[in-house]
Design a protein around this motif. Structure first.
Motif, PDB file in Angstrom:
ATOM      1  N   TRP A 121       0.835  -1.203   0.000  1.00  0.00           N
ATOM      2  CA  TRP A 121       0.000   0.000   0.000  1.00  0.00           C
ATOM      3  C   TRP A 121       0.872   1.257   0.000  1.00  0.00           C
ATOM      4  O   TRP A 121       0.652   2.184  -0.770  1.00  0.00           O
ATOM      5  CB  TRP A 121      -0.935  -0.013   1.209  1.00  0.00           C
ATOM      6  N   ARG A 122       1.867   1.261   0.858  1.00  0.00           N
ATOM      7  CA  ARG A 122       2.755   2.432   0.941  1.00  0.00           C
ATOM      8  C   ARG A 122       3.536   2.641  -0.357  1.00  0.00           C
ATOM      9  O   ARG A 122       3.809   3.781  -0.728  1.00  0.00           O
ATOM     10  CB  ARG A 122       3.722   2.285   2.119  1.00  0.00           C
ATOM     11  N   ARG A 125       1.780   4.773  -2.804  1.00  0.00           N
ATOM     12  CA  ARG A 125       1.722   6.185  -2.436  1.00  0.00           C
ATOM     13  C   ARG A 125       3.123   6.782  -2.238  1.00  0.00           C
ATOM     14  O   ARG A 125       3.257   7.884  -1.729  1.00  0.00           O
ATOM     15  CB  ARG A 125       0.923   6.343  -1.138  1.00  0.00           C
ATOM     16  N   VAL A 127       6.365   8.647  -2.197  1.00  0.00           N
ATOM     17  CA  VAL A 127       6.732   9.965  -2.688  1.00  0.00           C
ATOM     18  C   VAL A 127       8.243  10.052  -2.884  1.00  0.00           C
ATOM     19  O   VAL A 127       8.708  10.693  -3.806  1.00  0.00           O
ATOM     20  CB  VAL A 127       6.296  11.095  -1.735  1.00  0.00           C
TER      21      VAL A 127
END
Length: 128
Positions: A121-122, A125, A127
């Motif tokens: 999941w991370r 996302r 960055v």
């Protein structure tokens, strides 16, 4: 930077295992700075000095990992995804050390199935 961070994380994760092999990979200067001696490691004594030293090392490793993290965004394809998981996995181990109250003697942090789902999941996302 990522490799240096991973090495520090491995040292922190394996303090108890390394002690059993008559090895200490924590920086001697840091042990002295925080008043930690070999006897404390042998006893697995987790007190305020130990927690402060571990948090210092965690902060160092985290800073190195985050400084190297943008590389995982710049690298394309499979290698980029692998780098994301490496960065996020290392950061997750640091979270687990903190969650265990810095007690790596009784709670060796390791990634389990639920962690891999979280890392997946991370990574979406990420960055960097």
């Amino acid at each position: 930077m990522i490799c240096s961070a991973l090495q520090i994380i491995n040292f922190l994760q394996d303090v108890a295992i390394d002690w059993q092999k008559a090895r200490i990979y924590l920086p001697q200067a840091d042990l002295q700075r925080f008043g930690i001696d070999e006897q404390q490691i042998a006893q697995g004594l987790v007190d305020q000095r130990w927690r402060a030293m571990m948090q210092f090392e965690i902060d160092r490793a985290r800073a190195l990992m985050l400084a190297g993290a943008p590389l995982a965004r710049r690298v394309r394809g499979r290698l980029g995804w692998e780098l994301r998981f490496i960065v996020l996995g290392g950061l997750r181990i640091l979270e687990k050390i903190e969650a265990a109250g810095h007690d790596v003697f009784r709670h060796r942090p390791k990634l389990v199935k639920a962690d891999w789902l979280l890392l997946g999941w991370r990574s979406l996302r990420f960055v960097g």
